[in-house]
Design an enzyme around this catalytic site. Structure first.
Site, PDB file in Angstrom:
ATOM      1  N   ASP A  10      26.481   3.321 100.655  1.00 51.33           N
ATOM      2  CA  ASP A  10      27.507   4.337 100.452  1.00 51.33           C
ATOM      3  C   ASP A  10      27.933   4.250  98.967  1.00 51.33           C
ATOM      4  O   ASP A  10      27.590   3.270  98.286  1.00 51.33           O
ATOM      5  CB  ASP A  10      28.674   4.021 101.405  1.00 51.33           C
ATOM      6  CG  ASP A  10      29.956   4.693 101.017  1.00 51.33           C
ATOM      7  OD1 ASP A  10      29.932   5.920 100.837  1.00 51.33           O
ATOM      8  OD2 ASP A  10      30.991   3.997 100.868  1.00 51.33           O
ATOM      9  N   ASP A  12      31.488   5.647  97.205  1.00 55.52           N
ATOM     10  CA  ASP A  12      32.909   5.339  96.963  1.00 55.52           C
ATOM     11  C   ASP A  12      33.371   4.135  97.785  1.00 55.52           C
ATOM     12  O   ASP A  12      33.260   4.145  99.013  1.00 55.52           O
ATOM     13  CB  ASP A  12      33.783   6.545  97.347  1.00 55.52           C
ATOM     14  CG  ASP A  12      33.653   7.676  96.353  1.00 55.52           C
ATOM     15  OD1 ASP A  12      33.903   7.447  95.169  1.00 55.52           O
ATOM     16  OD2 ASP A  12      33.286   8.785  96.788  1.00 55.52           O
ATOM     17  N   ARG A  19      35.687   7.519  93.529  1.00 60.28           N
ATOM     18  CA  ARG A  19      35.405   8.547  92.517  1.00 60.28           C
ATOM     19  C   ARG A  19      35.296   7.976  91.090  1.00 60.28           C
ATOM     20  O   ARG A  19      35.425   8.722  90.118  1.00 60.28           O
ATOM     21  CB  ARG A  19      36.470   9.669  92.565  1.00 60.28           C
ATOM     22  CG  ARG A  19      36.408  10.570  93.756  1.00 60.28           C
ATOM     23  CD  ARG A  19      35.132  11.409  93.885  1.00 60.28           C
ATOM     24  NE  ARG A  19      34.870  12.261  92.731  1.00 60.28           N
ATOM     25  CZ  ARG A  19      33.745  12.193  92.014  1.00 60.28           C
ATOM     26  NH1 ARG A  19      32.805  11.330  92.303  1.00 60.28           N
ATOM     27  NH2 ARG A  19      33.560  13.011  91.003  1.00 60.28           N
ATOM     28  N   ARG A 131      40.696  20.019  93.491  1.00 59.46           N
ATOM     29  CA  ARG A 131      39.791  19.011  92.943  1.00 59.46           C
ATOM     30  C   ARG A 131      39.960  18.842  91.429  1.00 59.46           C
ATOM     31  O   ARG A 131      39.511  17.853  90.853  1.00 59.46           O
ATOM     32  CB  ARG A 131      38.325  19.339  93.266  1.00 59.46           C
ATOM     33  CG  ARG A 131      37.996  19.393  94.737  1.00 59.46           C
ATOM     34  CD  ARG A 131      36.556  19.042  95.013  1.00 59.46           C
ATOM     35  NE  ARG A 131      36.280  17.684  94.609  1.00 59.46           N
ATOM     36  CZ  ARG A 131      36.582  16.600  95.342  1.00 59.46           C
ATOM     37  NH1 ARG A 131      37.163  16.733  96.515  1.00 59.46           N
ATOM     38  NH2 ARG A 131      36.312  15.405  94.897  1.00 59.46           N
ATOM     39  N   ASP A 178      35.947  16.530 104.406  1.00 53.42           N
ATOM     40  CA  ASP A 178      34.686  17.263 104.518  1.00 53.42           C
ATOM     41  C   ASP A 178      34.578  17.895 105.900  1.00 53.42           C
ATOM     42  O   ASP A 178      34.975  17.289 106.899  1.00 53.42           O
ATOM     43  CB  ASP A 178      33.499  16.316 104.324  1.00 53.42           C
ATOM     44  CG  ASP A 178      33.468  15.678 102.947  1.00 53.42           C
ATOM     45  OD1 ASP A 178      33.904  16.351 101.981  1.00 53.42           O
ATOM     46  OD2 ASP A 178      33.020  14.531 102.830  1.00 53.42           O
ATOM     47  N   ASP A 205      32.078   1.003 103.265  1.00 55.24           N
ATOM     48  CA  ASP A 205      33.448   0.472 103.414  1.00 55.24           C
ATOM     49  C   ASP A 205      34.221   1.138 104.552  1.00 55.24           C
ATOM     50  O   ASP A 205      35.098   0.530 105.147  1.00 55.24           O
ATOM     51  CB  ASP A 205      34.229   0.593 102.090  1.00 55.24           C
ATOM     52  CG  ASP A 205      34.463   2.042 101.682  1.00 55.24           C
ATOM     53  OD1 ASP A 205      33.540   2.864 101.873  1.00 55.24           O
ATOM     54  OD2 ASP A 205      35.551   2.348 101.180  1.00 55.24           O
ATOM     55  N   PHE A 217      26.892   3.350 110.586  1.00 53.49           N
ATOM     56  CA  PHE A 217      27.127   1.915 110.760  1.00 53.49           C
ATOM     57  C   PHE A 217      26.749   1.462 112.167  1.00 53.49           C
ATOM     58  O   PHE A 217      26.179   0.386 112.356  1.00 53.49           O
ATOM     59  CB  PHE A 217      28.607   1.615 110.464  1.00 53.49           C
ATOM     60  CG  PHE A 217      29.025   0.206 110.711  1.00 53.49           C
ATOM     61  CD1 PHE A 217      28.625  -0.811 109.860  1.00 53.49           C
ATOM     62  CD2 PHE A 217      29.832  -0.118 111.790  1.00 53.49           C
ATOM     63  CE1 PHE A 217      29.017  -2.126 110.088  1.00 53.49           C
ATOM     64  CE2 PHE A 217      30.231  -1.426 112.030  1.00 53.49           C
ATOM     65  CZ  PHE A 217      29.823  -2.432 111.183  1.00 53.49           C
TER      66      PHE A 217
HETATM   67  O1  M1P Z   1      33.918   9.075  99.381  1.00 54.68           O
HETATM   68  C1  M1P Z   1      33.228  10.223  99.649  1.00 54.68           C
HETATM   69  C2  M1P Z   1      34.094  11.452  99.381  1.00 54.68           C
HETATM   70  O2  M1P Z   1      34.345  11.567  97.980  1.00 54.68           O
HETATM   71  C3  M1P Z   1      35.128  12.646  97.600  1.00 54.68           C
HETATM   72  O3  M1P Z   1      36.392  12.545  98.190  1.00 54.68           O
HETATM   73  P1  M1P Z   1      37.793  12.682  97.397  1.00 54.68           P
HETATM   74  O4  M1P Z   1      37.575  13.553  96.224  1.00 54.68           O
HETATM   75  O5  M1P Z   1      38.718  13.231  98.448  1.00 54.68           O
HETATM   76  O6  M1P Z   1      38.190  11.279  97.014  1.00 54.68           O
HETATM   77  C4  M1P Z   1      34.507  13.960  98.038  1.00 54.68           C
HETATM   78  O7  M1P Z   1      33.382  14.239  97.259  1.00 54.68           O
HETATM   79  C5  M1P Z   1      34.152  13.916  99.509  1.00 54.68           C
HETATM   80  O8  M1P Z   1      33.380  15.038  99.839  1.00 54.68           O
HETATM   81  C6  M1P Z   1      33.365  12.672  99.853  1.00 54.68           C
HETATM   82  O9  M1P Z   1      33.146  12.585 101.223  1.00 54.68           O
END
Ligand code: M1P
Length: 246
Positions: A10, A12, A19, A131, A178, A205, A217
């Site tokens: 994964d 993030d 991000r 965003r 999402d 995570d 998972f």
């Molecule tokens: O961690 C994955 C997610 O990352 C982004 O989420 P956010 O901007 O809310 O932190 C998005 O790109 C989301 O689509 C994605 O699942």
């Protein structure tokens, strides 16, 4: 014959902070890993965001699955692309989007910025704060949402409004959620790799039940690992490499 092994990650909270761009330490580690075994990445974000988070170093992953694998690449080659428009149709999607816009227009938040709906290939990302918010504003929304459960309520409203849509809602990040057809979670990417490998190790995570790593998972085709952040990913991968003698 030696077993064909894939290490699948994964993004993030696993390879990077939410991000954020990958650190040099993690980049060095992943570069070394990619020389020892096959590496794959599966993220909920679109390809542009994942590439940005990898600081452009897409070469460290043989497989890059963005939008949960709805856009699938092996090296430079596109091996699959799935469209939510083909699945749901423009008419229903427009009703869905209209409802979201209307719902968000009634929300009063600490602040609002731009890009409230991001239409991707295989999913729609809904973001009440927008965003285009800054890192500070992102943090502020995340904390606000933690208290007010705004995204959870939004998802409940969508489920009530569209009971027949068979849509899955996934709160995987900090400021958005999402929306994609049921089954189009991260397990979607496994169709491209399940026959290519004997063992697939997945590191994520958000492996708890409502998290966006949960389905993959618990999938019997993978051996799942729950990590607490990039440093812990590094530790667990190192332990697996030692155990596997790689
Ligand atoms: O961690 C994955 C997610 O990352 C982004 O989420 P956010 O901007 O809310 O932190 C998005 O790109 C989301 O689509 C994605 O699942």
């Amino acid at each position: 014959m030696s077993r064909r092994v894939l290490f699948l990650f994964d993004v993030d909270g696993t390879l990077t902070a939410p991000r954020a761009v990958i650190t040099n330490k993690m980049l060095d580690f992943m570069t070394d890993l990619s020389k020892r075994t096959t590496v794959g990445i599966v993220g909920g974000s679109d390809e542009a965001k994942i590439v940005e988070q990898l600081d452009g170093h897409i070469e460290l992953a043989t497989y890059l699955f963005s939008e949960n694998g709805l856009v699938a690449k092996k090296g430079e080659k596109l091996i699959g692309k799935t469209s939510i428009i083909d699945k749901i149709g423009n008419d229903k999607l427009q009703d869905f989007i209209n409802f979201c816009l209307s719902y968000m227009s009634k929300l009063k938040l600490p602040c609002k910025r731009g890009t409230f709906i991001e239409f991707r290939n295989g999913m729609i990302n809904i973001c009440p704060v927008g965003r285009a918010c800054s890192v500070e504003e992102r943090k502020e929304f995340f904390e606000y949402d933690h208290v007010h459960k705004l995204r959870e309520q939004f998802v409940t409203a969508l489920k009530n409004q569209f009971p027949d849509l068979e849509m899955k809602y996934s709160i995987g990040g900090q400021i958005s959620f999402d929306c994609f057809p049921i089954g189009w979670d991260k397990t979607y990417c496994l169709q491209y790799i399940e026959k290519e490998f004997d063992d697939i190790y997945f590191y994520g995570d958000k492996t708890y039940e409502s998290g966006n790593d949960y389905e993959i998972f618990i999938d019997s085709r993978v051996q799942g690992r729950t990590v607490t952040g990039p440093d812990n990913t590094l530790e667990q991968v190192t332990a697996d490499l030692t155990r596997l003698g790689l």
